[in-house]
Design a protein around this motif. Sequence first.
Motif, mmCIF file in Angstrom:
data_model
loop_
_atom_site.group_PDB
_atom_site.id
_atom_site.type_symbol
_atom_site.label_atom_id
_atom_site.label_comp_id
_atom_site.label_asym_id
_atom_site.label_seq_id
_atom_site.Cartn_x
_atom_site.Cartn_y
_atom_site.Cartn_z
ATOM 1 N N THR B 230 -27.631 13.038 13.090
ATOM 2 C CA THR B 230 -28.019 13.981 11.200
ATOM 3 C C THR B 230 -27.312 13.342 10.203
ATOM 4 O O THR B 230 -26.619 12.231 10.125
ATOM 5 C CB THR B 230 -27.887 15.252 12.123
ATOM 6 O OG1 THR B 230 -25.908 15.360 12.315
ATOM 7 C CG2 THR B 230 -28.487 15.905 13.135
ATOM 8 N N LYS B 232 -25.155 14.965 8.975
ATOM 9 C CA LYS B 232 -23.640 15.119 8.587
ATOM 10 C C LYS B 232 -22.841 13.844 9.884
ATOM 11 O O LYS B 232 -21.689 14.103 9.799
ATOM 12 C CB LYS B 232 -23.041 16.586 9.474
ATOM 13 C CG LYS B 232 -23.244 17.801 8.920
ATOM 14 C CD LYS B 232 -23.443 19.082 9.906
ATOM 15 C CE LYS B 232 -24.633 19.474 10.592
ATOM 16 N NZ LYS B 232 -24.216 20.738 11.100
ATOM 17 N N THR B 234 -23.524 13.532 13.156
ATOM 18 C CA THR B 234 -23.710 14.245 14.505
ATOM 19 C C THR B 234 -24.332 13.421 15.548
ATOM 20 O O THR B 234 -26.056 13.010 14.629
ATOM 21 C CB THR B 234 -24.029 15.441 14.707
ATOM 22 O OG1 THR B 234 -25.004 15.698 13.875
ATOM 23 C CG2 THR B 234 -22.372 16.333 13.773
ATOM 24 N N ILE B 235 -23.937 13.273 17.062
ATOM 25 C CA ILE B 235 -24.989 12.201 17.416
ATOM 26 C C ILE B 235 -25.648 12.853 18.226
ATOM 27 O O ILE B 235 -25.501 13.728 19.055
ATOM 28 C CB ILE B 235 -24.442 11.233 18.254
ATOM 29 C CG1 ILE B 235 -23.797 10.276 17.284
ATOM 30 C CG2 ILE B 235 -25.248 10.736 19.050
ATOM 31 C CD1 ILE B 235 -22.471 9.574 17.853
ATOM 32 N N THR B 236 -26.918 13.256 17.634
ATOM 33 C CA THR B 236 -28.622 14.888 18.930
ATOM 34 C C THR B 236 -28.409 13.650 19.669
ATOM 35 O O THR B 236 -29.361 14.500 20.870
ATOM 36 C CB THR B 236 -28.803 14.805 18.255
ATOM 37 O OG1 THR B 236 -30.126 13.440 17.251
ATOM 38 C CG2 THR B 236 -28.511 15.686 16.404
ATOM 39 N N ALA B 237 -28.948 12.158 19.872
ATOM 40 C CA ALA B 237 -29.413 12.241 21.089
ATOM 41 C C ALA B 237 -28.698 9.985 21.348
ATOM 42 O O ALA B 237 -28.762 9.651 19.867
ATOM 43 C CB ALA B 237 -30.939 11.862 21.364
ATOM 44 N N LEU B 238 -29.128 10.043 22.961
ATOM 45 C CA LEU B 238 -28.814 8.644 22.255
ATOM 46 C C LEU B 238 -29.048 7.892 23.901
ATOM 47 O O LEU B 238 -29.206 8.689 25.130
ATOM 48 C CB LEU B 238 -26.566 8.362 23.067
ATOM 49 C CG LEU B 238 -26.697 7.302 22.488
ATOM 50 C CD1 LEU B 238 -25.886 6.693 21.317
ATOM 51 C CD2 LEU B 238 -24.506 7.870 23.229
ATOM 52 N N ILE B 251 -19.977 -0.906 22.553
ATOM 53 C CA ILE B 251 -21.228 0.576 22.375
ATOM 54 C C ILE B 251 -20.549 1.697 21.651
ATOM 55 O O ILE B 251 -21.589 1.308 20.401
ATOM 56 C CB ILE B 251 -21.047 1.103 23.434
ATOM 57 C CG1 ILE B 251 -21.986 0.451 24.566
ATOM 58 C CG2 ILE B 251 -21.824 2.274 23.415
ATOM 59 C CD1 ILE B 251 -22.912 0.651 26.280
ATOM 60 N N GLU B 252 -18.601 1.488 21.506
ATOM 61 C CA GLU B 252 -18.764 2.421 21.009
ATOM 62 C C GLU B 252 -18.308 1.564 18.698
ATOM 63 O O GLU B 252 -18.987 2.517 17.969
ATOM 64 C CB GLU B 252 -17.035 1.921 20.506
ATOM 65 C CG GLU B 252 -16.236 3.275 21.462
ATOM 66 C CD GLU B 252 -15.126 3.053 21.290
ATOM 67 O OE1 GLU B 252 -14.201 2.750 21.000
ATOM 68 O OE2 GLU B 252 -14.523 3.110 22.949
ATOM 69 N N MET B 255 -21.846 2.474 17.344
ATOM 70 C CA MET B 255 -22.612 3.970 17.090
ATOM 71 C C MET B 255 -22.106 4.066 15.787
ATOM 72 O O MET B 255 -22.303 5.107 15.444
ATOM 73 C CB MET B 255 -22.051 4.781 18.637
ATOM 74 C CG MET B 255 -22.962 4.827 20.049
ATOM 75 S SD MET B 255 -22.102 6.224 21.240
ATOM 76 C CE MET B 255 -20.532 6.888 20.761
ATOM 77 N N GLU B 256 -20.067 3.887 15.983
ATOM 78 C CA GLU B 256 -20.290 3.719 14.988
ATOM 79 C C GLU B 256 -21.012 3.020 13.116
ATOM 80 O O GLU B 256 -21.226 3.893 12.527
ATOM 81 C CB GLU B 256 -18.462 2.835 14.661
ATOM 82 C CG GLU B 256 -17.679 2.692 13.521
ATOM 83 C CD GLU B 256 -17.163 4.208 13.226
ATOM 84 O OE1 GLU B 256 -16.657 4.304 13.628
ATOM 85 O OE2 GLU B 256 -17.160 5.111 12.137
ATOM 86 N N ARG B 259 -23.570 5.375 13.571
ATOM 87 C CA ARG B 259 -23.068 6.889 12.520
ATOM 88 C C ARG B 259 -23.740 6.533 10.839
ATOM 89 O O ARG B 259 -23.891 7.534 10.125
ATOM 90 C CB ARG B 259 -22.441 7.529 12.696
ATOM 91 C CG ARG B 259 -22.010 8.362 12.090
ATOM 92 C CD ARG B 259 -20.480 9.088 12.873
ATOM 93 N NE ARG B 259 -20.066 7.861 12.222
ATOM 94 C CZ ARG B 259 -18.339 8.446 12.126
ATOM 95 N NH1 ARG B 259 -17.801 9.674 11.731
ATOM 96 N NH2 ARG B 259 -17.235 7.125 11.606
#
Lengths: 281, 290
Positions: B230, B232, B234-238, B251-252, B255-256, B259
């Motif tokens: 989103t 902001k 935030t993660i809504t699905a992965l 993975i970290e 994801m960073e 985002r």
Amino acid sequence: MPTDSRRLTGPEETKSPYAYVKQKKKLQVLTGKRHDGRSPETLRPIFLKADVVSQARGSAYIEQDNTKVMCAVYGPREVGRKEDFSMKGIINCVFKYATFSCRYRRSYQQDSEEKDMSVQLLDALEPAVCMHKFPKAQVDIYVTVLQNDGSALAAAITCASVALANAGVDMYDLVAGCSVRIADNLVLVDPTESEEYKSQDDNPVNHGSVTLGYMPSLYQVSAITSKGEIEFEVIKKAINLCGNTSQTLYPVLQKCLNNSRFSLSLRFSLSLVRYHFCVQF
Amino acid sequence: MVDVQLSDAEKVFILHGVQDNCREDGRGCEDYRHLEIETSVMSNTNGSARVRLANTDILVGVKAELGTPSPEKLNKGRIEFFVDCSANATPEFEGRGGEDLATDISNMLYRAYDCPNCFDLQQLCVIPDQQCWILYVDILLLECGGNLFDATSLAVKAALFNTSIPTVTVTKDEGVVDLEISDDPYDVQRLDMKSSPCIVTLSKVGHSHVVDASQKEECCTLARLIMGVTEKGTITALKKEGSGSLDPTSIEDMMETGRRVGESLNKCLMDALAEEERQGTKKKSLGFLR
């Protein structure tokens, strides 16, 4: 699954009575003290047994308290569609809830959630299987959830990887599944059905769930899924916790395979030879 | 998916390029390709958008229909995603060929939109327990040039931005509820979709990861991480996709990156949409749709 027009499906317009039951306040359930007396980081007791379906190449059954999942592996067999020729093998995954397994009745046909689960399961297992060992052939994995009390996908991943190993399919590693429920700053391992994340009860940010498929001896993540809106730092913490918890499952998986009647990897190889022999002539 | 044949040498070339943060088309690892967005392209829909991301071409139409709410969400409407892989894009999609890809994309979209803060379904409620709007979001893939998930989510968000639902007046006459739907094209309600997510796909190529992989790069990747982000952050699905596995630390990192990229992607999209709306009827149409 094709539509069966002869099957009597009952009246179309029925609704489960649970839809009209007044919901208990959800947040009550989500406290540090869980209703079955576990601490947030504890798994439910696990019962795992391989070789439960006698006619399948390999099979397994897992119980995580009230979540009960069984899996059977068939194959290798000829690939159905001729155009799908590849030097790598093909895995076909079917995930199905038994119609009576959930609070709400499921239909006979795979719904979109189950199809999504099948794909996730396949993604979790594929990295662990030596696909080049069975070229031109297909292995079928059928997972049936007999009873769903939360964390069904995680249980299915664990169960299916044991069934594959039991079938003697060459693998790089086993896959252990683990899921967590995130509720603000609380992370609950192995949630039950009442603790699981449901999108219909208006959850604020940082409520959701994460499921991880982890290969414990390679330290690799083979599958990851999440639901709900979660902040980056929180999801990172949850993934780490999932990984560590899956690691603790590894001895259970090993012990189960050691106890199973046929732990010969020969079984699969022999059938592969037989399959290729048949194809040649 | 559409197959591109790549030799080992070509794969190594792409791999080495990504290592040095210079991809085959000159982009950096966190750059998107040229993106065209156009809204209200179809007159028969409540909202529509067309997105062209390099060679990927996607057309989205949103239609709103009245229906009964599902029993577990009585005061909410519904949003449903249907993906149609047109055989125009590739002959492989003919018949049921594109079905797997279509369900993959629609399931991912469904999951990304399935949280109350990113798309408020209560705004679709007409009469609680009885009538609600059901949004049918139909997605048509016209051309596949890699990175379908991201392009689809952008097109869906743009189409939802463009969507307007006719105003409904509810009158109660001696216990009989009557719905009156306005037929004035200007008497409409816009949707609140500011915080709906965009999907960002990160493809692992060698030891690094790239966003917005082209078709060639998609051939070189064994594992992809698909995430809904989103504005902001935030993660809504992965979701992890592909036959490879990933290290927890990578993975970290992915994801960073996801985002960071997702946040700016959302911002850019909303800016572009606001700009287009400001231009109004004077805007020039870009694509082949007139």
